[in-house]
Structures are given as structure tokens and as C-alpha cells.
Design an enzyme around this catalytic site. Structure first.
Site, PDB file in Angstrom:
ATOM      1  N   LYS A 266       0.871  -1.183   0.000  1.00  0.00           N
ATOM      2  CA  LYS A 266       0.000   0.000   0.000  1.00  0.00           C
ATOM      3  C   LYS A 266       0.904   1.228   0.000  1.00  0.00           C
ATOM      4  CE  LYS A 266      -3.191   2.641   3.005  1.00  0.00           C
ATOM      5  NZ  LYS A 266      -4.075   2.614   4.207  1.00  0.00           N
ATOM      6  N   ASP A 271      -2.717  10.229   3.521  1.00  0.00           N
ATOM      7  CA  ASP A 271      -4.107   9.814   3.735  1.00  0.00           C
ATOM      8  C   ASP A 271      -4.828  10.834   4.605  1.00  0.00           C
ATOM      9  OD1 ASP A 271      -6.507   8.515   4.049  1.00  0.00           O
ATOM     10  OD2 ASP A 271      -5.720   6.919   5.340  1.00  0.00           O
ATOM     11  N   LYS A 278     -10.185  12.850   8.176  1.00  0.00           N
ATOM     12  CA  LYS A 278      -9.665  12.532   9.500  1.00  0.00           C
ATOM     13  C   LYS A 278      -9.617  13.793  10.354  1.00  0.00           C
ATOM     14  CE  LYS A 278      -6.585   8.770   8.046  1.00  0.00           C
ATOM     15  NZ  LYS A 278      -7.178   7.672   8.796  1.00  0.00           N
ATOM     16  N   ASP A 348     -12.223   6.923   3.846  1.00  0.00           N
ATOM     17  CA  ASP A 348     -10.993   6.726   4.608  1.00  0.00           C
ATOM     18  C   ASP A 348     -10.554   5.255   4.631  1.00  0.00           C
ATOM     19  OD1 ASP A 348      -8.821   7.422   6.099  1.00  0.00           O
ATOM     20  OD2 ASP A 348      -9.923   7.737   7.985  1.00  0.00           O
ATOM     21  N   GLU A 350      -9.425   3.507   2.296  1.00  0.00           N
ATOM     22  CA  GLU A 350      -8.950   3.575   0.918  1.00  0.00           C
ATOM     23  C   GLU A 350      -7.892   2.528   0.584  1.00  0.00           C
ATOM     24  OE1 GLU A 350      -7.665   5.224   3.318  1.00  0.00           O
ATOM     25  OE2 GLU A 350      -5.523   4.988   2.925  1.00  0.00           O
ATOM     26  N   ARG A 352      -7.602  -0.634   1.186  1.00  0.00           N
ATOM     27  CA  ARG A 352      -8.109  -1.906   0.645  1.00  0.00           C
ATOM     28  C   ARG A 352      -8.551  -1.741  -0.807  1.00  0.00           C
ATOM     29  NH1 ARG A 352     -12.417  -2.054   5.495  1.00  0.00           N
ATOM     30  NH2 ARG A 352     -10.662  -0.943   6.425  1.00  0.00           N
TER      31      ARG A 352
HETATM   32  N1  BES Z   1      -4.199   4.546   6.935  1.00  0.00           N
HETATM   33  C1  BES Z   1      -5.314   4.293   7.761  1.00  0.00           C
HETATM   34  C2  BES Z   1      -5.013   3.318   8.881  1.00  0.00           C
HETATM   35  C3  BES Z   1      -4.089   3.812   9.964  1.00  0.00           C
HETATM   36  C4  BES Z   1      -4.606   4.461  11.071  1.00  0.00           C
HETATM   37  C5  BES Z   1      -2.735   3.579   9.899  1.00  0.00           C
HETATM   38  C6  BES Z   1      -3.761   4.875  12.085  1.00  0.00           C
HETATM   39  C7  BES Z   1      -1.899   4.003  10.910  1.00  0.00           C
HETATM   40  C8  BES Z   1      -2.406   4.651  12.006  1.00  0.00           C
HETATM   41  C9  BES Z   1      -6.445   3.701   6.922  1.00  0.00           C
HETATM   42  O1  BES Z   1      -6.530   4.148   5.624  1.00  0.00           O
HETATM   43  C10 BES Z   1      -7.705   4.122   7.595  1.00  0.00           C
HETATM   44  O2  BES Z   1      -8.004   5.279   7.609  1.00  0.00           O
HETATM   45  N2  BES Z   1      -8.441   3.165   8.124  1.00  0.00           N
HETATM   46  C11 BES Z   1      -9.641   3.430   8.821  1.00  0.00           C
HETATM   47  C12 BES Z   1     -10.654   2.403   8.385  1.00  0.00           C
HETATM   48  C13 BES Z   1     -12.054   2.718   8.817  1.00  0.00           C
HETATM   49  C14 BES Z   1     -12.562   3.921   8.071  1.00  0.00           C
HETATM   50  C15 BES Z   1     -12.902   1.504   8.541  1.00  0.00           C
HETATM   51  C16 BES Z   1      -9.361   3.359  10.315  1.00  0.00           C
HETATM   52  O3  BES Z   1      -8.534   2.527  10.727  1.00  0.00           O
HETATM   53  O4  BES Z   1      -9.918   4.139  11.054  1.00  0.00           O
HETATM   54 ZN    ZN Z   2      -4.781   4.766   4.781  1.00  0.00          ZN
HETATM   55 MN    MN Z   3      -7.614   5.951   5.405  1.00  0.00          MN
END
Ligand code: BES
Ligand code: ZN
Ligand code: MN
Length: 514
Positions: A266, A271, A278, A348, A350, A352
Site C-alpha cells: 500500500k 491519507d 480525519k 478513509d 482507501e 483496501r
Molecule cells: N491509513 C489508515 C489506517 C491507519 C490508522 C494507519 C492509524 C496508521 C495509524 C487507513 O486508511 C484508515 O483510515 N483506516 C480506517 C478504516 C475505517 C474507516 C474503517 C481506520 O482505521 O480508522
Molecule cells: Zn490509509
Molecule cells: Mn484511510
């Protein structure tokens, strides 16, 4: 990178001397010679400091030499733990622990003559990995505050063996440094285009590199990665890197002769969350959302650097997830390369979406023997495992066991998490084949379930490819908690860890090299 050399044991004329000492052991070899030259000062100081050679113990002896005698300006004794239990991991940790204690000196000599050559090399690995620093954007630092260490000479009784052990380790350390550099770069500097350029640098090592842009992605029907990318002015890229060390590729145009092993990363260079934006606090951390991709790039550099006898392909999906008037909306339905449709509930989630298309492409083109993806995919994996283990998800017990074992041997620990139909139900959509979020319970697992829907099966167009039917051994590593550290670790200074490079290099070395 530190300049690491191996020399015959002899007292250094200056610089620092690092003295690894096993628990409750007498000084031998160079250590004993040094003590004698210093008139017994070394033993006296270690006794006075109650230094026993335990793991993690250290003792610095300043100006140990009597007036006029040549020798080191300081001696840093570091504990190795019990002599009978001395392992490569312990030697590496001791080397890492020693590094901060000698870095204000230009040169250091390690009295490694009491250690077997492979452990001497492991000690060097610890020092090298701990010496990493991302200093590119500091312009006002005082000379005195800058680390000065450039050269480390390891004194060993078997120079050729230690050198031979170190050569491949050095290539791996270079790969780790590359991954850390990429993760450390700020997101205004590292975007999909500049990250792709960094991939192309690997051609120097004999890696074949191709870069796909949005035009190619459109042709291939990659609606998922394109949906993520559409909110940013920075266009997406997919890097396809091939190291064909088993098929004699070595830079020349070649095709893998058997089924290659595939690594997918990835590479979200930033992000923001997109329209599902966020919160501001800590958002700057999301520059490391390309750490999975960085690990794949570092791994390819490591494999090529040590001329590994393996056919490996590395694919990285690079995009920036931004909100804008052109950004993807919650509620959008996108069509993936596999033909499956996804309802985007949360922009968010994204990572996957990016991985789905890259995984399909990888299987259609390469029919890999096994496929491992790395991604900072979910915050939920940090809730589950903290920063101590990466989450490991797999459809194949053998592949999972190989990764867990490589993790134990490299200090890049992985903990296997479950998959199953009950979790898969969480991503059912009312209007599309699936949705991209499965709710808060088991958030890392439903993310992995999403990815698993793109394993095997393919688009069914090419029945000769493993992807079109059959079982594709696959593993997913959620490295959201391990890609970055806020505290110094023995062989990882705080910041980007490079997690995954050593792990997968070890797995390849142990199981996939002919
Ligand atoms: N890049 C983030 C995951 C992440 C969060 C990595 C904190 C490192 C530290 C990913 O893209 C994300 O935002 N995931 C969301 C998924 C949710 C919307 C289902 C998350 O983990 O909140
Ligand atoms: Zn991400
Ligand atoms: Mn994200």
C-alpha cells in the site's frame, strides 16, 4: 550507511573501543590485552560500575590509557547476556545498544574476537541499523550535535568468514534504510510520481521496473484505485518491479521461468481520509501510509543487492487520498479490475481499494506461487496488538508459519489473526458486491476479508493463470502499528522502522531460494 570493515585483532590507536562482554565472563583476547595496556584500569572500572555483562548493560570508561600510551579515547563495554545463550538476535541488540554511546567519535573498533564470525556480523548489523538518521531537512544543527561516527572496524579472528556473513546483511540493511528514507520523506516531497521515480532507481541494481499511470489503469478497469486517486491533483502510479535472480534476469529483459513470489504494498503517500476526513490531531502521521509500499521497495532492493536466487515481483499502488470537488463520495460505487463492485461507505478505508486492484493485476499477470501484501491498513490493528506485533492474516497455514518464524528470527514479530465467513458477512452491501467497511468490531479482520475477496478467482478471462481458479497462498500484514516507532529500539531509532524488509527477506532466504 556506516562503513563497516573487518580487521585482525589489534589495539586501536584512537577512537572508541566497543567491548562486548558475556555475563560473568573474564575479559579475553583483545579485551584482556587492552586491560593490560591500561594497567588494569578496564577491569577496575567495570567492577566499580558493577558491570556484569547482562543484556542491556553498558559501561563507558573515559580516557582509559595511562599518560602517553596509545589506545582508545573511551571504552564502551556492552553486555551480551549469558555466554551459553548467545544468539544472533542478542548480538544484534548489543550492537544496537552500543551505537549511541560511540557516535560522537569518528571511528570505533569492536573487540569481537571472542565471538564467532556470524555473531560479529550480527553485532555490526545492530550498529548499522541503529545508526540510521534522516537528516536531510536539518540546516541549522550545530556541528557538535551531529553524530560523527563514520567507520566501524570489527576485530575478529576470522576476517574472511565475518566478511562473507556481513555482505548479504549489508544489502538488507541498505534495503531497510531505503524503506525508512521513503517513509520519513514529507508528503509534499514524496507523492505517487516521485515515489515511482525512487522505484526506478532500483534499475541500477538489476531490477526491471515498469510504471503504470492513470491511462493504463483505466484500460485495465482499475476503478477502485482510480476512485481513491481522483480527489488529488497528483496522479496515481503503480510500480511493477521484477527481480529475476532465479531466471538469470539481472537487469536484462527477462520473464520469470517458474511462478514468482509476489509482494504488494500500500503506497498511499498521504491519507487525509478524503471526504470522510480525519481529525486534524496527528494527521501528519499519515505520511507513513505508504510504509507497506516502502517495505516492498526496500525488500526488492535487498533481494537484488544480495543477488538472491529467487524470482520475486514487487508491486506498489501509489496514490494520495485527498478531499476536493472531484473527490470520491461516500456512497459511490466503483468497479474493480476483477469486475467486482464496491460501495464506498467511507472514503478513509482507501487502502483496501488500492490493494484490491493491484492484487488482481498481480495475479492476472504473474500467477504468483504466493502473494504477500503489506499495508498500514487499519487503526484497529493498533488497538488489538499495540506496536509489538504486525497483524498477520492468511489463507494458508504453511505461508503463515513461515512468516511467523521469520518474524521471530528478525525481531519483526507477527501475530496471526483469524479470518472466516462470519467476518466476511460484515462487508455485505445492499446495492453492490461488497462495501468497503465492516463496522468497528474486528475492524482489521473485516479489512482483511475485503482483501481476501480479491485472492484467487481473478477475472476468469485467462484460465491458464492461477488467479483464474485454484488456491493462491496469500498473506496480509497489517503494519499500521509497526511501521513507525515513537521510542528508540535496539536496532531501530525512533521514526520509520522499515518493518517488513528484514522479515520478508528472511522468509525468502529460508524458503524460496533455489
Ligand atoms: N491509513 C489508515 C489506517 C491507519 C490508522 C494507519 C492509524 C496508521 C495509524 C487507513 O486508511 C484508515 O483510515 N483506516 C480506517 C478504516 C475505517 C474507516 C474503517 C481506520 O482505521 O480508522
Ligand atoms: Zn490509509
Ligand atoms: Mn484511510
Amino acid at each position: 550507511m556506516l562503513d563497516i570493515t573487518f580487521v585482525k585483532p589489534a589495539l586501536p590507536r584512537g577512537g572508541a573501543l566497543v567491548l562486548p562482554v558475556a555475563e560473568d565472563s573474564a575479559l579475553g583476547g583483545l579485551g584482556a590485552d587492552l586491560d593490560a595496556a591500561a594497567g588494569g584500569a578496564v577491569k577496575r572500572a567495570l567492577d566499580a560500575a558493577d558491570f556484569k555483562g547482562r543484556k542491556g548493560q553498558s559501561c563507558t570508561i573515559w580516557a582509559p590509557m595511562p599518560d602517553g600510551a596509545a589506545g582508545p579515547s573511551r571504552i564502551v563495554a556492552v553486555g551480551l547476556g549469558k555466554a551459553g545463550e548467545l544468539s544472533a538476535e542478542a548480538a544484534e541488540a548489543a550492537g544496537g545498544g552500543a551505537l549511541p554511546l560511540v557516535r560522537s567519535e569518528k571511528e570505533a573498533t569492536v573487540a569481537a574476537d571472542a565471538m564467532p564470525p556470524d555473531l560479529a556480523a550480527a553485532f555490526a548489523m545492530g550498529m548499522a541499523l541503529r545508526s540510521y538518521r534522516f537528516g536531510r531537512y536539518r540546516t541549522t544543527e550545530k556541528e557538535d550535535d551531529k553524530p560523527k561516527l563514520e567507520r566501524v572496524a570489527l576485530a575478529t579472528g576470522s576476517v574472511p568468514d565475518a566478511k562473507a556473513a556481513w555482505a548479504p546483511m549489508r544489502a538488507v540493511a541498505d534495503g531497510v534504510f531505503l524503506a525508512r528514507d521513503l517513509v520519513s520523506e514529507p508528503p509534499n516531497v514524496l507523492n505517487p510520481e516521485t515515489m515511482a521515480e525512487r522505484c526506478q532507481d532500483l534499475e541500477k541494481l538489476g531490477v526491471q521496473v515498469e510504471i503504470l499511470g492513470p491511462k493504463e489503469m483505466k484500460k485495465l478497469g482499475m476503478g477502485a484505485i482510480l476512485g481513491v486517486a481522483q480527489g488529488s491533483v497528483n496522479e496515481p502510479r503503480i510500480a511493477v518491479m521484477q527481480w529475476l535472480g532465479a531466471s538469470g534476469g539481472n537487469g536484462k529483459k527477462a520473464k520469470p521461468q517458474g511462478k514468482p513470489i509476489a509482494f504488494i504494498g500500500k503506497g498511499v503517500t498521504f491519507d487525509t481520509g478524503g471526504i470522510s476526513i480525519k481529525p486534524a490531531g496527528g494527521m501528519e502521521d499519515m505520511k507513513f501510509d505508504m510504509a507497506g509500499g516502502a517495505a516492498v521497495i526496500g525488500l526488492m532492493a535487498a533481494l537484488a543487492g544480495r543477488r538472491a536466487k529467487v524470482d520475486a515481483v514487487g508491486l506498489v499502488g501509489m496514490v494520495e487520498n485527498m478531499p476536493s470537488g472531484n473527490a470520491q463520495r461516500p456512497g459511490d460505487v466503483v468497479k474493480t479490475m476483477s469486475g467486482k463492485t464496491v460501495e464506498v461507505i467511507n472514503t478513509d478505508a482507501e487502502g483496501r481499494l488500492v490493494l484490491a486492484d493491484v492484487m488482481s493485476y498481480c495475479q492476472d499477470r504473474f500467477a504468483p506461487a504466493a502473494m504477500v501484501d503489506l499495508a498500514t491498513l487499519t487503526g484497529a490493528i493498533i488497538v488489538a496488538l499495540g506496536h509489538e506485533n504486525a497483524g498477520l492474516f492468511s489463507n494458508d497455514d504453511e505461508l503463515a508459519a513461515r512468516i511467523v518464524s521469520a518474524g521471530k528470527n528478525t525481531g519483526e514479530a507477527c501475530w496471526r489473526m483469524p479470518l472466516g465467513d462470519a467476518y466476511d458477512k460484515q462487508i455485505k452491501s445492499d446495492i453492490a458486491d461488497m462495501k468497503n467497511v465492516g463496522g468497528r468490531p474486528g475492524g482489521s479482520i473485516s479489512a482483511a476479508q475485503f482483501l481476501q475477496r480479491f485472492v484467487g478467482g481473478g477475472n476468469g478471462k485467462d484460465k491458464d493463470k492461477g488467479a483464474a481458479n485454484g488456491h493462491v497462498p496469500w498473506a496480509h500484514l497489517d503494519i499500521a502499528g509497526t511501521a513507525w516507532t515513537t521510542k528508540d529500539l535496539p536496532s531501530v531509532p525512533k521514526g520509520a522502522t522499515g518493518f517488513g524488509v528484514r522479515l520478508l527477506d528472511r522468509m525468502v532466504a529460508a524458503h524460496y531460494e533455489g
